[in-house]
Design a protein around this motif. Sequence first.
Motif, short mmCIF file in Angstrom:
data_model
loop_
_atom_site.label_atom_id
_atom_site.label_comp_id
_atom_site.label_asym_id
_atom_site.label_seq_id
_atom_site.Cartn_x
_atom_site.Cartn_y
_atom_site.Cartn_z
N TYR A 198 -0.46 -9.48 -11.02
CA TYR A 198 -0.86 -8.09 -10.77
C TYR A 198 -1.05 -7.83 -9.27
O TYR A 198 -0.71 -6.75 -8.77
N THR A 199 -1.59 -8.82 -8.56
CA THR A 199 -1.80 -8.66 -7.12
C THR A 199 -0.47 -8.51 -6.40
O THR A 199 -0.31 -7.64 -5.51
N ILE A 200 0.49 -9.36 -6.76
CA ILE A 200 1.82 -9.25 -6.13
C ILE A 200 2.40 -7.87 -6.39
O ILE A 200 2.94 -7.22 -5.47
N GLY A 201 2.29 -7.40 -7.63
CA GLY A 201 2.82 -6.09 -7.95
C GLY A 201 2.11 -4.98 -7.21
O GLY A 201 2.75 -4.09 -6.65
N GLY A 202 0.77 -5.04 -7.20
CA GLY A 202 0.02 -3.97 -6.53
C GLY A 202 0.27 -3.90 -5.04
O GLY A 202 0.47 -2.83 -4.49
N LEU A 203 0.27 -5.07 -4.38
CA LEU A 203 0.52 -5.07 -2.95
C LEU A 203 1.96 -4.71 -2.61
O LEU A 203 2.24 -4.09 -1.59
N SER A 204 2.88 -5.13 -3.49
CA SER A 204 4.28 -4.80 -3.24
C SER A 204 4.50 -3.29 -3.26
O SER A 204 5.28 -2.75 -2.47
N LEU A 205 3.80 -2.60 -4.17
CA LEU A 205 3.93 -1.15 -4.23
C LEU A 205 3.40 -0.49 -2.95
O LEU A 205 3.90 0.58 -2.54
N LEU A 206 2.42 -1.13 -2.32
CA LEU A 206 1.85 -0.56 -1.10
C LEU A 206 2.63 -0.94 0.16
O LEU A 206 2.71 -0.15 1.09
N LEU A 207 3.20 -2.15 0.17
CA LEU A 207 3.67 -2.72 1.43
C LEU A 207 5.17 -2.89 1.55
O LEU A 207 5.67 -3.12 2.66
N THR A 208 5.91 -2.85 0.44
CA THR A 208 7.33 -3.15 0.55
C THR A 208 8.18 -1.95 0.20
O THR A 208 7.71 -0.97 -0.32
N PRO A 239 -9.23 11.28 7.02
CA PRO A 239 -10.28 10.86 7.95
C PRO A 239 -10.00 9.52 8.59
O PRO A 239 -10.64 9.15 9.57
N LEU A 240 -9.05 8.76 8.05
CA LEU A 240 -8.69 7.45 8.59
C LEU A 240 -7.28 7.49 9.15
O LEU A 240 -6.42 8.20 8.64
N GLY A 241 -7.07 6.71 10.21
CA GLY A 241 -5.73 6.56 10.72
C GLY A 241 -4.89 5.72 9.79
O GLY A 241 -5.39 5.10 8.84
N PRO A 242 -3.59 5.63 10.04
CA PRO A 242 -2.71 4.84 9.17
C PRO A 242 -3.15 3.39 9.02
O PRO A 242 -3.14 2.84 7.92
N GLY A 243 -3.56 2.77 10.12
CA GLY A 243 -3.99 1.38 10.05
C GLY A 243 -5.24 1.19 9.23
O GLY A 243 -5.33 0.29 8.39
N GLY A 244 -6.24 2.07 9.44
CA GLY A 244 -7.47 1.96 8.67
C GLY A 244 -7.27 2.23 7.21
O GLY A 244 -7.85 1.55 6.35
N LEU A 245 -6.43 3.20 6.88
CA LEU A 245 -6.17 3.51 5.49
C LEU A 245 -5.41 2.38 4.81
O LEU A 245 -5.68 2.03 3.66
N ALA A 246 -4.44 1.79 5.52
CA ALA A 246 -3.69 0.66 4.96
C ALA A 246 -4.62 -0.50 4.66
O ALA A 246 -4.52 -1.14 3.60
N ALA A 247 -5.53 -0.79 5.60
CA ALA A 247 -6.47 -1.89 5.38
C ALA A 247 -7.37 -1.60 4.18
O ALA A 247 -7.65 -2.48 3.36
N LEU A 248 -7.82 -0.35 4.06
CA LEU A 248 -8.67 0.03 2.94
C LEU A 248 -7.94 -0.15 1.61
O LEU A 248 -8.51 -0.65 0.64
N GLN A 249 -6.68 0.21 1.56
CA GLN A 249 -5.90 0.09 0.33
C GLN A 249 -5.74 -1.37 -0.07
O GLN A 249 -5.92 -1.73 -1.24
N VAL A 250 -5.41 -2.22 0.89
CA VAL A 250 -5.23 -3.65 0.59
C VAL A 250 -6.56 -4.26 0.15
O VAL A 250 -6.62 -5.03 -0.82
N ILE A 251 -7.65 -3.92 0.85
CA ILE A 251 -8.96 -4.46 0.49
C ILE A 251 -9.35 -4.01 -0.91
O ILE A 251 -9.91 -4.79 -1.70
N ALA A 252 -9.07 -2.76 -1.26
CA ALA A 252 -9.41 -2.25 -2.59
C ALA A 252 -8.68 -3.02 -3.68
O ALA A 252 -9.27 -3.42 -4.69
N VAL A 253 -7.37 -3.26 -3.49
CA VAL A 253 -6.59 -3.98 -4.49
C VAL A 253 -7.08 -5.42 -4.62
O VAL A 253 -7.30 -5.92 -5.73
#
Length: 443
Positions: A433-443, A381-395
């Motif tokens: 933990y934040t570095i690890g979580g975001l790294s899994l999503l973004l790198t 239901p969300l585009g790539p940008g919206g879903l990416a923002a949701l994932q980062v905000i959740a973490v």
Amino acid sequence: MVPYLADPSTTLLAHGIGSQHDLPISPFYAFAGAFAALFVSFLALGLLWSTSRFRGARSGLALPVRFQRVADAPATRTTLRGLGLAAALALLLHLLLGPDDPARNPAPGAVYVLLWVGLVPASLLLGPVWRLVNPLRTLHRLAVALRRRAPHRPLTDRPPTDRPLPARLGQWPAAVGLFGFTWLELVAPDPASTTTLLIALGCFVVGQLALAARYGEKWFADGDPFEAYSDLLARLSPLGRRTDGRLVLRNPFHGLDATPERPGLVAVVCVLLGSTAYDGYSDNPSWINAIQTSPFGRTPTATLGLLGSIALVAALYCLCAAATRLVSGPHPRPLTAFAHSLVPIALGYLVAHYLSLLVTEGPRTVIMAVGTDNASEPLSPLGPGGLAALQVIAVVTGHVLGVIAAHDRSVRLFPPAKAVAGQLPLLALMITYTIGGLSLLLT
């Protein structure tokens, strides 16, 4: 990773985008925003929050008596147990009679999506729902009732008293069960096969019922991994019970503060965090190449990877607990004292990794279950940008909530002069933990 979809061309990653390593969001801004949120919250709490404000199970606004009567009525409980048993029977029939194809059989989706992922919003909204619908509890109660009413046994002849469950076990059985389920989902060679699911579920049901026969119904609270999972997430539900038994609306932080400090609690949370982290890393090209070329074979290597991810999460937390004791002074339960602060972090990871899976594959599974075998391909239901923002905000939100929970516990346990300093190891843990979580999503 969505392990139950057989055709790689139709695989929809749990992140909802082609790969979590190319999300359309700047890593710099994501990391900068996360660090700013953690540091600002830490400084604000240190300056403005000097006494504990969370009251655990003593807090909450009582709901109307009529509402509680309906919720606690035997008819309501019986209906919920009946629905749980009916769903379990439907799952069994699909596994026995349905095609061995996850694209046409709803059973894999029912286990890996509706149960595993669906318990997250259900527990957050309604409390520990699995305890109410758990079909194993129902089967155990039926077995006990049949035993008491057996023709050769007088009605006044009670079964032997259940053996006491060793206190030192705590939630360790649930932690082991959660590891077993995540292994099945993320490591097993063919987790979507009906044969695999039948064997796994059969062993699980027999083991749980045998242990319940030995220790009584209280076994399920700590021994059933799904009950422990649901109960832990329900600590953040606005719906809860006070110590006097009243149903109440409460600040979720109060429910989180009431999390019992029991053996195995840290293990349960670390399994949730570590397995989710492994899931995020398991589709990394370097890891895929490693398990494909490993001399040990795919399954043993993946098993070691899953164990290593969980062990790393646990080791970092244990180091943090030791550093906190060193800075703030001794505490009788250094490991479990702050374990509750990891629950929002685990929730943030679960939302980031699996929310899009639930909203896309969930309806598709339901459509197949009601008899439609030509369900359309799921769309996010969300585009790539919206879903990416949701994932980062959740973490990030999960880590900020963890900082708040840890601060309140710290000012309660330690003298004012040491309370803030004692949180520095916890802040370092949250950042790691934040570095690890975001790294899994973004790198």
